[in-house]
Structures are given as C-alpha cells and as structure tokens.
Scaffold this motif. Structure first.
Motif, PDB file in Angstrom:
ATOM      1  N   THR A 130     -29.768  87.170  56.169  1.00  0.00           N
ATOM      2  CA  THR A 130     -28.581  87.455  56.972  1.00  0.00           C
ATOM      3  C   THR A 130     -27.806  86.156  57.157  1.00  0.00           C
ATOM      4  O   THR A 130     -28.399  85.122  57.470  1.00  0.00           O
ATOM      5  N   GLY A 131     -26.503  86.219  56.948  1.00  0.00           N
ATOM      6  CA  GLY A 131     -25.735  84.996  57.116  1.00  0.00           C
ATOM      7  C   GLY A 131     -24.317  85.124  56.609  1.00  0.00           C
ATOM      8  O   GLY A 131     -23.743  86.213  56.544  1.00  0.00           O
ATOM      9  N   PHE A 132     -23.769  83.974  56.238  1.00  0.00           N
ATOM     10  CA  PHE A 132     -22.368  83.881  55.834  1.00  0.00           C
ATOM     11  C   PHE A 132     -22.275  83.775  54.320  1.00  0.00           C
ATOM     12  O   PHE A 132     -22.895  82.904  53.711  1.00  0.00           O
ATOM     13  N   SER A 133     -21.491  84.649  53.734  1.00  0.00           N
ATOM     14  CA  SER A 133     -21.290  84.655  52.291  1.00  0.00           C
ATOM     15  C   SER A 133     -19.846  84.293  51.977  1.00  0.00           C
ATOM     16  O   SER A 133     -19.008  84.174  52.874  1.00  0.00           O
ATOM     17  N   PHE A 134     -19.566  84.113  50.688  1.00  0.00           N
ATOM     18  CA  PHE A 134     -18.200  83.998  50.192  1.00  0.00           C
ATOM     19  C   PHE A 134     -17.850  85.293  49.472  1.00  0.00           C
ATOM     20  O   PHE A 134     -18.595  85.723  48.584  1.00  0.00           O
ATOM     21  N   SER A 135     -16.734  85.908  49.820  1.00  0.00           N
ATOM     22  CA  SER A 135     -16.315  87.061  49.040  1.00  0.00           C
ATOM     23  C   SER A 135     -16.011  86.592  47.618  1.00  0.00           C
ATOM     24  O   SER A 135     -15.310  85.611  47.416  1.00  0.00           O
ATOM     25  N   GLY A 136     -16.612  87.294  46.646  1.00  0.00           N
ATOM     26  CA  GLY A 136     -16.490  86.885  45.259  1.00  0.00           C
ATOM     27  C   GLY A 136     -17.763  86.279  44.714  1.00  0.00           C
ATOM     28  O   GLY A 136     -17.883  86.073  43.504  1.00  0.00           O
ATOM     29  N   VAL A 137     -18.733  85.996  45.587  1.00  0.00           N
ATOM     30  CA  VAL A 137     -19.986  85.354  45.177  1.00  0.00           C
ATOM     31  C   VAL A 137     -21.147  86.143  45.775  1.00  0.00           C
ATOM     32  O   VAL A 137     -21.169  86.382  46.985  1.00  0.00           O
ATOM     33  N   PRO A 138     -22.135  86.533  44.976  1.00  0.00           N
ATOM     34  CA  PRO A 138     -23.284  87.254  45.537  1.00  0.00           C
ATOM     35  C   PRO A 138     -24.191  86.330  46.338  1.00  0.00           C
ATOM     36  O   PRO A 138     -24.235  85.119  46.125  1.00  0.00           O
ATOM     37  N   GLY A 139     -24.933  86.928  47.275  1.00  0.00           N
ATOM     38  CA  GLY A 139     -25.880  86.170  48.076  1.00  0.00           C
ATOM     39  C   GLY A 139     -25.275  85.636  49.354  1.00  0.00           C
ATOM     40  O   GLY A 139     -24.122  85.908  49.701  1.00  0.00           O
ATOM     41  N   VAL A 140     -26.085  84.861  50.073  1.00  0.00           N
ATOM     42  CA  VAL A 140     -25.702  84.253  51.352  1.00  0.00           C
ATOM     43  C   VAL A 140     -25.722  82.737  51.188  1.00  0.00           C
ATOM     44  O   VAL A 140     -26.664  82.172  50.637  1.00  0.00           O
ATOM     45  N   ILE A 141     -24.694  82.070  51.656  1.00  0.00           N
ATOM     46  CA  ILE A 141     -24.578  80.616  51.502  1.00  0.00           C
ATOM     47  C   ILE A 141     -25.279  79.893  52.651  1.00  0.00           C
ATOM     48  O   ILE A 141     -26.018  78.938  52.442  1.00  0.00           O
ATOM     49  N   GLY A 150       4.454  94.896  37.246  1.00  0.00           N
ATOM     50  CA  GLY A 150       3.595  95.210  36.124  1.00  0.00           C
ATOM     51  C   GLY A 150       2.186  94.696  36.251  1.00  0.00           C
ATOM     52  O   GLY A 150       1.347  94.939  35.367  1.00  0.00           O
ATOM     53  N   TYR A 151       1.876  94.010  37.371  1.00  0.00           N
ATOM     54  CA  TYR A 151       0.555  93.397  37.476  1.00  0.00           C
ATOM     55  C   TYR A 151      -0.521  94.423  37.826  1.00  0.00           C
ATOM     56  O   TYR A 151      -0.352  95.224  38.747  1.00  0.00           O
ATOM     57  N   THR A 152      -1.634  94.374  37.098  1.00  0.00           N
ATOM     58  CA  THR A 152      -2.818  95.184  37.384  1.00  0.00           C
ATOM     59  C   THR A 152      -4.042  94.290  37.309  1.00  0.00           C
ATOM     60  O   THR A 152      -4.207  93.554  36.326  1.00  0.00           O
ATOM     61  N   PRO A 153      -4.911  94.300  38.314  1.00  0.00           N
ATOM     62  CA  PRO A 153      -6.099  93.432  38.274  1.00  0.00           C
ATOM     63  C   PRO A 153      -6.999  93.768  37.094  1.00  0.00           C
ATOM     64  O   PRO A 153      -7.204  94.938  36.763  1.00  0.00           O
ATOM     65  N   GLU A 154      -7.511  92.744  36.457  1.00  0.00           N
ATOM     66  CA  GLU A 154      -8.438  92.933  35.343  1.00  0.00           C
ATOM     67  C   GLU A 154      -9.860  93.058  35.871  1.00  0.00           C
ATOM     68  O   GLU A 154     -10.124  92.739  37.038  1.00  0.00           O
ATOM     69  N   PRO A 155     -10.802  93.509  35.053  1.00  0.00           N
ATOM     70  CA  PRO A 155     -12.193  93.631  35.513  1.00  0.00           C
ATOM     71  C   PRO A 155     -12.769  92.292  35.961  1.00  0.00           C
ATOM     72  O   PRO A 155     -12.407  91.232  35.447  1.00  0.00           O
ATOM     73  N   TRP A 156     -13.681  92.370  36.903  1.00  0.00           N
ATOM     74  CA  TRP A 156     -14.371  91.181  37.422  1.00  0.00           C
ATOM     75  C   TRP A 156     -15.469  90.768  36.443  1.00  0.00           C
ATOM     76  O   TRP A 156     -16.071  91.619  35.779  1.00  0.00           O
ATOM     77  N   THR A 157     -15.723  89.445  36.359  1.00  0.00           N
ATOM     78  CA  THR A 157     -16.799  88.937  35.501  1.00  0.00           C
ATOM     79  C   THR A 157     -17.637  87.929  36.268  1.00  0.00           C
ATOM     80  O   THR A 157     -17.225  87.425  37.319  1.00  0.00           O
ATOM     81  N   ALA A 158     -18.804  87.626  35.703  1.00  0.00           N
ATOM     82  CA  ALA A 158     -19.663  86.611  36.304  1.00  0.00           C
ATOM     83  C   ALA A 158     -18.948  85.270  36.401  1.00  0.00           C
ATOM     84  O   ALA A 158     -19.170  84.495  37.350  1.00  0.00           O
ATOM     85  N   LEU A 159     -18.077  84.958  35.446  1.00  0.00           N
ATOM     86  CA  LEU A 159     -17.348  83.684  35.464  1.00  0.00           C
ATOM     87  C   LEU A 159     -16.409  83.593  36.658  1.00  0.00           C
ATOM     88  O   LEU A 159     -16.158  82.493  37.169  1.00  0.00           O
ATOM     89  N   ASP A 160     -15.898  84.727  37.105  1.00  0.00           N
ATOM     90  CA  ASP A 160     -15.030  84.704  38.287  1.00  0.00           C
ATOM     91  C   ASP A 160     -15.802  84.211  39.513  1.00  0.00           C
ATOM     92  O   ASP A 160     -15.255  83.485  40.348  1.00  0.00           O
ATOM     93  N   SER A 161     -17.068  84.600  39.619  1.00  0.00           N
ATOM     94  CA  SER A 161     -17.898  84.141  40.737  1.00  0.00           C
ATOM     95  C   SER A 161     -18.248  82.665  40.584  1.00  0.00           C
ATOM     96  O   SER A 161     -18.171  81.897  41.552  1.00  0.00           O
TER      97      SER A 161
END
Length: 848
Positions: free
Chosen positions: A343-354, A177-188
């Motif tokens: 250009t660089g390494f990011s985290f999936s789930g977070v915008p930008g480059v770390i 029954g699991y369905t992913p909910e919408p993404w939010t800024a808080l998730d990042s």
C-alpha cells in the motif's frame, strides 16, 4: 386579454431583456453540454465490468476519497487492474507524460512546445528506455506488459474523446484528428527518466557557479557556495567508513584531498542552460532550489507502541493533479505467483508502488542528490571534435518531430563521447573554433542516459520482507539516487544510500570541465553499491534525512557531491525529535506535528542584525513585529509576512548587481549560509551596490533599505495596518494543471486549475512550502504528499495527497484532499482487508 412579456417597458429595455434572456438560455445550454461532457469521462466505480485479458476476477474497493485497493490472484492480474484504474482516473495525465518523455508534445499542441521536444529528443530519454527494456528481468517485463494490457483495455472501452477525459474534448478544438495510440512498456519506462531528470541534483548549481565565475573572481564565487556546516548540522550518517571495499558503520575514517576546479566561458554555458531549461518539469517545478524531501524513522525504544514509526513527505512541484496516486495492491493469497501486499504512493503510468509499505516493511525516499550529471566543454570543428590531441567524428542521429497543424521538423542530434551536445539546440550556435581556442559546445554526461535497472527495483521493493531483501532491492535503484529509510514489523530500522554515482578521474563536478583533455572523464565503473553509506539499528534509535549531507567527507573517500542542502530542515527535525523523546514516548501525532513545523531556521541569525540597525520612518512599526518572534510561519503570522519580505528584498539588494540574472538567488538554505557569514563582515564587497557611483554601501545600509522596501511592498499588498498582516495572504498556493492549466487562455485555465489556498511554512522549513524570491511569495514547491507508517499496527498508518485520486476536472475526488493537506490533516492509510472493505463506499468487480 393576455399581455405580452415586457410590453409595459420602454423598447430599449425590452430588447435588452430579450437579448439577456437568449444569452442566459445559451449559457444554460452550454453549461449543460459541458456538464454532460465532463461527466461522460467519470470512471465507473461500482458494479461489474469485463476486462479482456484477465485470468480471474479482480475486486476494487474505493473509499470516499476515491483511493482504490485492488485484490487479485495473480501478479499479472493485479498490475493489469492497476493500469485500468490509473487509466480510469488519470489517462490524460499518462498520455501527456508519455508525449513529454518521448519529445512528442508538438503532436498534441503544435509549435508552442517545439523547444521542449527538441531538448528531450537531444537527450534521448525514449532511446535509453528502449535500451533498458531487454535487460530487465522476465518478471518485470511481464508486469510491464500486463500493465500495458490494462491501459489498452480501458482505451478500447472508451473510444470517444468525451469518454476519456474533458481535456480531450478541449483538445478537439485545436487538434481534432488526435487519437491516443496503444500503451506500451516503453511508455512506463520513459516516465522513470522524467523522474530522474527532475531529481538530477546539482546540474543547475553547476551552471550558476560557472556563470558567476565569469563575472566574479574565484574567491568571491566561493563565498556564494560555502562548505556544508558539519559542525552545526549533522549529516545523515555520523559514523562509519569504507573498510576492505565495504562500508562499515562502525569503522574510523580516512581523509581526502581537495581537488582543483577549472574555469568555463559564459557563452556556451548560457546556451546550454537555455536548452536544459526548455525541458518541461514533471515533478520539480521551475524552482530547483525548492526540491527536497523529509524522511525519518524512529525505533521502537522511543515510541509509545514499542515498534518503529516512519515519516516521509517528498517536496516536489505543486502540480494538478498531484504526481502521486494512492493505491493498495493486494494478492488475495501470498504465493510465488502472487507475492504482493503493498500500500502506498504510485505514479500513474507505472505499475507498482514507489513509496509505502508491504505487510512486513515500510520505506521512504528523499533525494540523495549526488552529483550524477556533468557538463563537458567541447571544441567542435564541423563534424568532429577534439579529444586528446585528435579530431574525432561526432556521433549523429536524426529526429523527426511531428507538429500538429504544421510540417514535420528535422532535428540533427550530435554528441561526443561525453554525451549529447546540449547547446545550440534552441536558437543555434556558431560552429568552428573560436580564435582563442575556447570551447564552443557543451556535452551532457548524466547517469540516467545509461541503461539501468530501476524498474526491477520497484517490484523488488514491493516484494521485500526484511532488511536484507530491502537492501538487495535498493541495489537496483540506480537513478535517481535516493536516501532510503527503512523500518519493519520486527523492530529493525535502517538507512541505505543507493544509486549509480560516477567516479571522476579528476575534478569534483562543481563546474563544467574541458572535455578535450580526457582528464576529467568518468571512470568506467561507478561507486560500488557495497561502498555506499548504510546504517542498521543505530545507537541513537532514529535516522533523519532531509537532503542534507549524507556523511562527512573527512571520513568517507568517494565523492558523492559538494552541493547538499545545508541541513536546516534536517537539524530542526533532529532537534524536535530529541526534544520529544526527552519528554516521553513518540507517537504518530508527534511525527505529524514535526511534519507541520514551520520554523524559519535563519530567523535567529537575521532578526538580531535587523534589530540593531538605526531605523526611521513607518518601517520602524513593522520591525516591532519581529521583537520576540519565535520564527514560526503560520498563515496568521504578521512577523512571518514582514520577515520573508525583508528576506526577499535583502537578497535582491545584495546580489542582483553582482551576478548574471541566471544566477540570482531564489532563496533557500544555501543563501542562509551565505548571508549569515556576510552579516559578520559588514564591509564585504557584496554589500556594496556597484550601480551607485561615488558611494560604497555597507551591511547596515542594505539591511535598512531591505526593511524599508519590505514595508512598502507589504503595505501596498495588505494595507498599512502592520498588525493585520497575514503570511497566508501572501504565501498562497494555486494548483495548476500541468498541461492545459498553463495554456495562457484564462477560461481554459479556470476549468482545470484550483485555489488559491493559504498555506503555512516556507522554504527550508520542515513544512517546506517553497517560493521563489525573484518573483513573489506564491508557492512553487510543496510536500507533495505526507505519510506516517506505524509498524506496530499498519492500519493505524496515515497519509494525504496534495490534490486527490482523480485527474478529471470537476470530479468529487479531483482536489478533495487539498484543503485537508493545507490544514495538515491526514487520512487513515488502511491496508488490512477487513478495514479496507469497511471503509469502502464503492466496489467494482472486473471479470475476464
């Protein structure tokens, strides 16, 4: 006449072959179904797709490694497209992490993850993110919202489990029954709390030290935590002090006083340790001593190109997929409304480059490791706690944890002025004061539980164009505190220590302290940013950071921490750099060779002691392997295999009888220092095995037994021909999926895990492939990526990821970089538009 199949065979064999044929047919059908299901979720990488919410067209170029470079006309379009690409490749990872950081794993997996959720809900990572969001800049909030729109656009286009990821198809079996909910800024934002937790510095050491003090007198515990060897291993910053409320890199120092350390009881500390251990690791793995990183920068005066070179390789858990995601984010034209070319390494789930470079600057991270978390012992009585002679009401809140296939669990979280109570969350704890008046609860103070501006720092770094803008961005990077190295195209190099680092009224943060007196409380303001160590264009022409001490406390008054890495990696890098500079100009190949250095920094101390011991039996042949060994730990090295086995058994024989199991050595350079000093005192009590009655062992007894035990173990594993032993046959890396890869169901794990790979190096070698001596030789922590940036020509920069761009099992880019990573190879790190387009094998256009 047509003969029936198998008619000539005896009937038992005929029935067996018929059954076998049916089974093979079923297996082929099942394989086809699995293959179809798996491929359903592979991302579209070519052609055109509509992405509602974009303002203009976006182009995504991918090379054969699947690494995307994104081109857009506005910042919001850029981050929306980055989110879409992250979701294409890594949405299961993103969804898993947001459940982890919110304490909601049980919604996915049921009661098996309930302890994890309780621990995280107690700390309240998501609650802190909720407090942070309103205080971020308007630009940061726009970028986070644009990112969320991009993820949700991908979700809307992929409504079925098989469309999203193979993991969702597997999850359907137990949680249909699991369905992913919408993404939010808080998730990042919440993901940044997980990053801070795994890089939280000395909290584990604080617990271990406290537990050791319940078993041993203070002077013997002090032997296990020696001071940093400043006379042998240079700190990062070798000059400078605070003058007129600012750090001056040329100033002379002042001295500081040593402060006292209280003693803590074992019961509540053990309970607190159990709670904190239940927090799932997202970056660091279970072996906290293996966390670290290397970064260094060399000025143009020492390089072949005449411009700086910058190297970085963060040491984190060996996760599948890698925690990093390589990406290029490019505004087609740099304007006020679109100012990113990074250009660089990011985290999936977070915008930008770390970590990476813009068109003008480059930066790298290593964990600074300041003491930003303290455990406060509390005296709790019912719904109140003692503070400065008065009973104060506990802060409480209720958390409702939904459980797949079960009832919702109610958790009451309680806290004091020092933070949430972390003991008793798992398994319970007796309430009420002990008759002795000792503590019966433990509160956690941690800077990441205070709202901060780290999200603002990411975008400020991504837009920075010079040293001053870089330092302004670093000032916002509050948690986790990192060593930042810097270089730019004009030739400037530098170092900055940022972060929110507490100032204590009393104590040094090395052990849990009484909370009821108030005398160990943190002061309101942390160390001011302008007082943190910073260096620009040092006379040496290079800067090295490897989790070593930042600065000698004899020249710097604010306390950063007393628990550094002990400088074996940093000193090896410094020595190699000085050697290479002495030979001539340094180039990118030189930087790569140093990253691959496998030298064991303790071999020069331990091997002579081993060779001096009287020895008989088969281990004498094995010991000959060490005669003339240079300390290198390549995969084909027999001496490395034997030496590391000796090290494992030496630590077990020396310390297991003296310490509680929670504090047993896991290896690493602190134990190099401890054992190195014990070797000079052959009758030290630590050498004696307290479990043997009527006998007192000394140093040589333990060394002799360690060599014998090591020989027995390795010969059992690899055979009795010692010359055929290979370190790579013991020291192996299995890439384990962070969710379903540890399910305990072998067929499921086989779908998502990869390896093993034989890998050179070792714990606290520069090529830091960490392993836990308490268990075996398998690799737990690794250089999670490697990067070398050439500021003379950014297109000549190089990088490699631990696994690959894709999070989809069986995708060609799932772990295609891993064999290259294991060999020490690097890929081109293109960022120039012409080079990116030339290397592209796939082009995807996103339209509004």
């Amino acid at each position: 006449m047509r003969m029936r199949p198998y008619a000539w065979m005896p009937w038992p064999l005929r029935w067996f072959l018929r059954i076998l044929t049916v089974l093979l047919a079923l297996m082929l059908i099942l394989s086809a179904v699995v293959a179809y299901t798996v491929r359903q979720s592979f991302p579209q990488m070519e052609g055109s797709l509509r992405l509602p919410g974009l303002s203009r067209n976006v182009e995504i170029y991918r090379d054969k490694a699947g690494i995307p470079h994104i081109y857009a006309d506005t910042s919001e379009d850029l981050f929306m497209a980055q989110a879409f690409v992250h979701a294409q490749d890594r949405f299961w990872e993103m969804d898993f992490r947001r459940h982890l950081t919110a304490g909601r794993l049980s919604e996915l997996f049921g009661r098996t993850t309930l302890d994890n959720d309780k621990a995280i809900r107690t700390m309240g990572w998501r609650r802190v993110a909720e407090q942070e969001l309103p205080d971020l800049t308007d630009a940061t909030k726009r970028y986070l919202d644009a990112y969320a729109k991009g993820v949700n656009a991908w979700l809307a286009a992929n409504p079925n489990a098989s469309d999203r990821s193979f993991e969702y198809s597997v999850l359907q079996v137990t949680n249909g029954g699991y369905t992913p909910e919408p993404w939010t800024a808080l998730d990042s934002l919440s993901w940044l709390k997980a990053m801070a937790w795994d890089l939280r510095s000395n909290l584990g050491t604080e617990i271990d030290r406290a537990l050791a003090r319940t078993e041993l007198p203070a002077e013997r515990v002090a032997q296990l935590y020696p001071d940093y060897p400043y006379d042998q291993h240079d700190p990062i910053v070798t000059r400078g002090a605070i003058v007129q409320e600012r750090f001056d890199q040329e100033a002379e120092p002042s001295r500081r006083k040593k402060k006292d350390e209280p003693r803590a009881g074992a019961r509540v500390i053990t309970q607190a340790a159990a709670t904190l251990a239940a927090v799932p690791s997202t970056m660091g793995g279970v072996d906290r001593d293996g966390l670290g990183s290397n970064s260094w920068v060399v000025a143009g005066e020492h390089t072949a190109s005449g411009r700086p070179l910058l190297a970085n390789d963060p040491h984190l858990s060996a996760s599948m997929p890698s925690v990093w995601y390589q990406v290029g984010l490019h505004c087609r034209k740099l304007t006020e409304t679109c100012a990113f070319d990074v250009t660089g390494f990011s985290f999936s789930g977070v915008p930008g480059v770390i970590i990476g470079h813009t068109d003008e600057i480059a930066w790298g991270f290593t964990n600074l490791g300041p003491d930003v978390a303290d455990l406060f012992l509390e005296q709790v009585d019912g719904d109140s706690y003692l503070y400065q002679g008065e009973q104060v009401k506990l802060e409480t809140r209720e958390e409702h944890i939904k459980v797949a296939g079960g009832k919702t669990v109610l958790l009451t979280v309680r806290g004091t002025r020092h933070g949430p109570l972390v003991n008793g969350v798992i398994g319970g704890v007796q309430e009420g004061l002990d008759k002795t008046g000792e503590a019966n609860a433990v509160a956690l103070s941690w800077t990441a539980l205070m709202p901060g501006r780290t999200a603002d720092a990411i975008f400020a770094l991504n837009e920075a164009g010079d040293w001053h803008e870089f330092r302004a961005a670093a000032a916002l990077f509050e948690v986790p505190a990192q060593n930042l190295v810097y270089a730019d195209v004009t030739g400037t190099i530098g170092y900055q220590a940022p972060g929110r680092i507490p100032v204590r009224a009393k104590g040094d943060g090395t052990v849990p302290v009484p909370g009821w007196t108030g005398e160990y409380d943190w002061k309101t303001a942390p160390i001011p940013y302008d007082q943190l160590p910073s260096v620009r264009n040092p006379a040496e022409g290079f800067i090295v950071t490897a989790n070593n001490a930042v600065i000698d406390p004899r020249r710097y008054e604010p306390l950063l921490t007393k628990d550094w890495a002990y400088g074996y990696r940093s000193q090896r890098i410094l020595d190699r750099l000085r050697e290479e500079i002495g030979k001539g100009k340094v180039d990118a190949a030189t930087m790569s060779r140093i990253q691959q250095d496998t030298h064991n920094g303790f071999a020069a101390k331990l091997v002579p002691a081993l060779m001096a011991v009287d020895l008989a039996g088969p281990s004498t042949e094995a010991r000959r392997l060490l005669d003339g060994w240079d300390g290198s730990q390549g995969i084909d090295s027999a001496p490395a295999a034997y030496f590391n086995a000796i090290w494992r058994h030496l630590l077990r024989l020396t310390f297991h009888d003296d310490l509680p199991e929670r504090a047993w050595p896991s290896g690493g350079d602190r134990w190099y220092e401890v054992v190195g000093r014990l070797l000079d005192t052959p009758d030290d009590p630590f050498w004696d095995d307290v479990t043997t009655e009527g006998r007192t062992e000394g140093r040589d007894d333990v060394l002799r037994q360690a060599m014998a035990s090591a020989y027995q173990e390795v010969s059992d594993l690899l055979g009795t021909d010692v010359k055929a032993w290979r370190w790579g046959d013991l020291h192996r890396l299995t890439l384990t999926n962070g969710s379903l890869g540890t399910s305990g169901i072998a067929p499921i794990e086989a779908l998502f895990n990869r390896g093993p790979l034989s890998v050179p190096g070792g714990k606290d070698a520069v090529n830091a492939t960490g392993w836990d001596v308490r268990k075996d030789y398998s690799i737990t922590t690794v250089p999670s990526m490697r990067m070398i940036v050439d500021l003379a020509d950014l297109d000549k920069s190089q990088w490699i990821n631990l696994t690959g761009a894709s999070g989809h099992a069986f995708h060609p880019n799932y772990w295609d970089q891993a064999p290259r990573w294991a060999r020490g190879d690097l890929l081109p790190m293109y960022s120039n538009t012409d080079s990116v387009k030339k290397a592209a094998t796939h082009i995807l256009r996103l339209t509004p």
